[in-house]
Design an enzyme around this catalytic site. Structure first.
Site, mmCIF file in Angstrom:
data_model
loop_
_atom_site.group_PDB
_atom_site.id
_atom_site.type_symbol
_atom_site.label_atom_id
_atom_site.label_comp_id
_atom_site.label_asym_id
_atom_site.label_seq_id
_atom_site.Cartn_x
_atom_site.Cartn_y
_atom_site.Cartn_z
ATOM 1 N N ASP A 240 -36.386 11.391 35.731
ATOM 2 C CA ASP A 240 -36.369 11.127 34.338
ATOM 3 C C ASP A 240 -36.247 9.550 34.438
ATOM 4 O O ASP A 240 -35.599 9.242 35.487
ATOM 5 C CB ASP A 240 -34.877 11.618 33.940
ATOM 6 C CG ASP A 240 -34.533 11.346 32.398
ATOM 7 O OD1 ASP A 240 -35.598 11.651 31.599
ATOM 8 O OD2 ASP A 240 -33.663 10.941 32.143
ATOM 9 N N GLU A 290 -40.827 13.751 54.948
ATOM 10 C CA GLU A 290 -40.055 14.367 56.069
ATOM 11 C C GLU A 290 -40.085 15.894 55.964
ATOM 12 O O GLU A 290 -40.535 16.818 56.995
ATOM 13 C CB GLU A 290 -38.584 14.052 56.024
ATOM 14 C CG GLU A 290 -37.524 14.475 57.087
ATOM 15 C CD GLU A 290 -36.227 14.190 56.491
ATOM 16 O OE1 GLU A 290 -35.919 13.044 55.911
ATOM 17 O OE2 GLU A 290 -35.550 15.153 56.423
HETATM 18 C C1 NOJ Z 1 -36.164 11.025 28.849
HETATM 19 C C2 NOJ Z 1 -36.225 12.513 28.530
HETATM 20 O O1 NOJ Z 1 -37.535 12.991 28.423
HETATM 21 C C3 NOJ Z 1 -35.450 12.831 27.247
HETATM 22 O O2 NOJ Z 1 -35.369 13.949 26.725
HETATM 23 C C4 NOJ Z 1 -33.951 12.357 27.639
HETATM 24 O O3 NOJ Z 1 -33.283 12.346 26.277
HETATM 25 C C5 NOJ Z 1 -33.892 10.810 28.067
HETATM 26 N N1 NOJ Z 1 -34.894 10.678 28.922
HETATM 27 C C6 NOJ Z 1 -32.596 10.441 28.647
HETATM 28 O O4 NOJ Z 1 -32.478 11.343 29.674
#
Ligand code: NOJ
Ligand code: CA
Length: 570
Positions: A240, A290
Site C-alpha cells: 500500500d 533470501e
Molecule cells: C490505498 C488503498 O488502496 C486504499 O483503499 C486505502 O484507503 C489507502 N491506500 C490508505 O491505506
C-alpha cells in the site's frame, strides 16, 4: 453485454494482416530484457475479502469464504490471488488501518483459516499475495496508544510524526499539508495534563497515523512482519502507498495544498516519492530473495506507487527493488485512442527498460468500475467499452490484475443512500466524489435476489452493503451459463495467453489503422485492435478473429469492440 457467441477457439484460421501500414511515428516499442519469474506475465485476481464470499452468514466476506471459491478462480484461469487487508483493524478504512499486522481480524477468521487458504491455493497452483500497509497504522495500534500516553520527545512518539503546532499557543498545525481523503493532514492530541498539545501527521484519515520511517524501529518491525507472513507460505506482498513512507525531513509547507487534496493523487512532492523510500524496497527485495534461495520459489513485491510519470514509476521496479508497480495511467485514461496509445507506449518504453514488465490494471477497490467509468454520458456504451478495454489490457506484454466482479461485468453502484455509505472520504469531505463503496458491493454469486449466494441462504445478517436487484443479471451462475458474457471473454483470453506462443514475445509494434483504431502486433503473429470510434471500420486483418469483445463479423471491427487475430505477417 452481447449475447452472441463471439468467442472463437484459437487456431481456426490463419488470416493475414491487411490494410495496415506500420505507424510512422511508432515503431517496435521496446523489447524487454530477458528475465524470469512467474510474476512477469501473471494475471492476478484481486479479492476484496470483505465483499467476496461470506461463509458464516454475518454479512461480511471472510477467509473461509475465499477458500471455498478458489475453484471458481482456478476455472477463470488466473495465476494467483491478491487479498486486501484482513488483519486486526477497527475498520475505519476497511482494514487499511491495521492494529495488529500479524493477526487475522476475527470478522475474517483466524490464522488457522489463513493456513487452510494457503493450502487451498497451493493445491490448485494459485499464488497467494497479501496486502501490507507500511505507511501508516491504526490509531488503535499499541504503538500509537503508547505514543499518545507518552510525553513529547519520547521514543514512543518518535515512531510517528509528532510535532508542536504553530501560532502563539501551538493552535495551528505544524504545516499546511492536506490529504487526499479531505481535510488537514494533522490532528492535535490532548496531553496527559488534559491540555491540547502536539499534533500528529496522517496522510489519510485521522485514525491512520503515519509511521516515521526515519526511525529504524519501523523498518525492523516491517521486516519482522514480512517474515511472519513469508513463514506462513505467502507468495508475495501488495504494498500500500509504496511511494509514501518517507516525508521531507523538515516537513515544510506545500506549495499548493488545495491541489494535494483535490486531485486524490500523491502529488505533494514533500510528502511522497522521497528518494529514501527506495532503500526500503531494496531491503524487502533482499528478504524475498533470501526466501527464494531457500526453496526456489519466487516471491513477489507489487507496489501501489502512484507517481506522476511512468518514468518516475520505473524507478520503483529497478532490478533490486519491487518486481511490479501498478500502472495506473491506463486506469486513469479516458476512452480515447490517442490517450490510451500514449500511456501504453510510455509504459512499455519506460518501465520495460528497467527489465521489469508493466503491471496493467483497469479496476480496483478504489476506482469506479470500468463498465460505468467508460460509459460517460452513454450508459449503453459502458459494457462494450469495458470489455474492449479488458481485451486490450490482456493483449499487452506484462502482468495484469483483475478486480473481483470485473469478470461479471459489474457496474458501479451509485445510488447508495447517504446513511449507508461507509467510505471515510464521504465522511471527511461530505461529498460523493471519489467515494469507493460503489465498487465494493458484495459479489453476486447465484440466485435472483440478495444476498445472491454471497452469504448462506439462511444467513441471519444482510450483506454489509446492499446489493441492488439488477445484480441478478450479473451473478456468477448467470455469466457462466452465457458464452457471450464478460466471464467467458476473460476466461478465453486468459487461455489464449497461456497457449499461444505469441504471448511469449515482449515487444509490440503499432499498426496505423486510422484515427479511431488502436492496433498493435504482439511478437510475430498476434494482432489486437480496438475501435474507439462510433461506427464500424474495416478490420485490420482478414478472416475471423480468435476472440472479440463483442459481435465481430470477419472483415469488420464494430464500434467499441476489440479483437485478436493470429496472423502471418509476411
Ligand atoms: C490505498 C488503498 O488502496 C486504499 O483503499 C486505502 O484507503 C489507502 N491506500 C490508505 O491505506
Ligand atoms: Ca462472514
Amino acid at each position: 453485454m452481447v449475447k452472441d457467441d463471439h468467442v472463437r477457439a484459437p487456431g481456426r484460421s490463419s488470416p493475414t494482416v491487411r490494410r495496415t501500414s506500420p505507424d510512422r511515428s511508432a515503431r517496435t516499442t521496446t523489447s524487454l530484457l530477458p528475465g524470469k519469474g512467474w510474476w512477469r506475465a501473471a494475471v492476478i485476481y484481486q479479492v476484496y475479502v470483505r465483499s467476496f464470499s461470506d461463509s458464516n452468514g454475518d454479512g461480511i466476506g471472510d477467509l473461509a469464504g475465499v477458500r471455498e471459491r478458489l475453484p471458481y478462480l482456478k476455472r477463470l484461469g488466473v495465476d494467483g490471488v491478491w487479498l486486501n487487508p484482513f488483519y486486526v483493524s477497527p475498520q475505519h478504512d476497511h482494514g487499511y488501518d491495521i492494529a495488529d499486522h500479524c493477526a487475522v481480524d476475527p470478522v475474517y477468521g483466524d490464522l488457522e483459516d489463513f493456513a487452510r487458504l494457503v493450502d487451498g491455493c497451493r493445491l490448485l497452483g494459485l499464488k497467494l499475495v497479501v496486502d501490507t500497509v507500511p505507511n501508516h497504522c491504526s490509531s488503535w495500534h499499541p504503538w500509537f496508544q503508547q505514543a499518545l500516553a507518552a510525553a513529547p520527545g519520547s521514543h514512543e512518539r518518535a515512531r510517528f510524526h509528532f510535532a508542536d503546532g504553530r501560532g502563539e499557543t501551538g493552535e495551528l498545525p505544524p504545516n499546511n499539508w492536506r490529504v487526499m481523503f479531505g481535510g488537514p493532514a494533522w490532528t492535535r492530541v490532548v496531553e496527559a495534563d488534559g491540555n491540547p498539545g502536539q499534533w500528529y501527521l496522517h496522510m489519510f484519515t485521522t485514525e491512520q497515523p503515519d509511521f516515521n520511517w526515519r526511525n529504524p524501529a519501523i523498518a525492523e518491525e516491517f521486516e519482522r512482519i514480512l517474515r511472519f507472513w513469508l513463514d506462513r507460505g505467502v507468495d508475495g506482498f501488495r504494498i500500500d502507498v509504496a511511494a509514501g513512507l518517507f516525508k521531507h525531513p523538515l516537513l515544510p509547507d506545500s506549495a499548493d495544498p488545495e491541489a494535494d487534496e483535490r486531485t486524490r493523487d500523491s502529488v505533494n512532492p514533500l510528502a511522497w516519492n522521497q528518494p529514501e523510500v527506495h532503500q526500503v524496497w531494496r531491503a524487502w527485495r533482499a528478504i524475498c530473495e533470501e526466501y527464494t534461495a531457500r526453496d526456489g520459489r519466487d516471491r513477489l513485491l507489487v507496489g501501489e506507487a502512484s507517481v506522476p510519470t511512468p518514468a518516475q514509476q520505473a524507478e520503483y521496479v529497478r532490478p533490486d527493488e519491487l518486481h511490479q508497480a501498478f500502472f495506473f495511467h491506463l486506469l486513469h485514461a479516458p476512452w480515447d485512442r490517442e490517450h490510451v496509445q500514449r500511456v501504453v507506449d510510455e509504459a512499455v518504453r519506460d518501465i520495460a527498460a528497467t527489465g521489469s514488465t508493466v503491471t496493467w490494471v483497469l479496476n480496483n477497490h478504489d476506482q469506479v468500475r470500468t463498465v460505468s467509468r467508460f460509459a460517460g454520458t452513454d450508459p449503453v456504451a459502458g459494457p462494450a467499452r469495458a470489455a474492449a478495454a479488458a481485451l486490450l489490457m490482456l493483449a499487452l506484454p506484462g502482468a495484469a490484475y483483475i478486480y473481483q466482479g470485473e469478470e461479471l461485468g459489474l457496474p458501479e453502484v451509485t445510488d447508495l443512500p447517504d446513511e449507508l455509505i461507509t467510505d471515510p472520504i464521504f465522511h471527511r469531505t461530505g461529498s460523493r466524489t471519489g467515494i469507493r463503496d460503489g465498487c465494493r458491493i458484495p459479489m453476486p454469486w447465484s440466485g435472483g435476489h440478495a444476498p445472491f449466494g454471497f452469504s448462506p441462504d439462511d444467513a441471519p445478517a444482510r450483506p454489509w452493503l446492499p446489493q441492488p436487484e439488477h445484480f441478478a443479471a450479473h451473478t456468477a451462475e448467470r455469466v457462466l451459463a452465457d458464452t457471450g458474457s464478460f466471464w467467458h471473454l476473460y476466461r478465453e483470453a486468459l487461455q489464449l495467453r497461456r497457449t499461444m506462443p505469441q504471448f511469449g514475445a515482449d515487444s509490440i509494434r503499432w499498426l496505423d489503422c486510422g484515427p479511431d483504431v488502436l492496433a498493435l502486433t504482439r511478437g510475430d503473429g498476434l494482432v489486437c485492435a480496438v475501435n474507439f470510434g462510433v461506427g464500424p471500420v474495416p478490420a485490420p486483418v482478414d478472416g475471423a478473429p480468435l476472440i472479440a469483445s463483442g459481435p465481430c463479423p470477419p472483415g469488420v471491427l464494430p464500434a467499441a469492440t476489440a479483437a485478436w487475430w493470429a496472423t502471418t505477417t509476411s
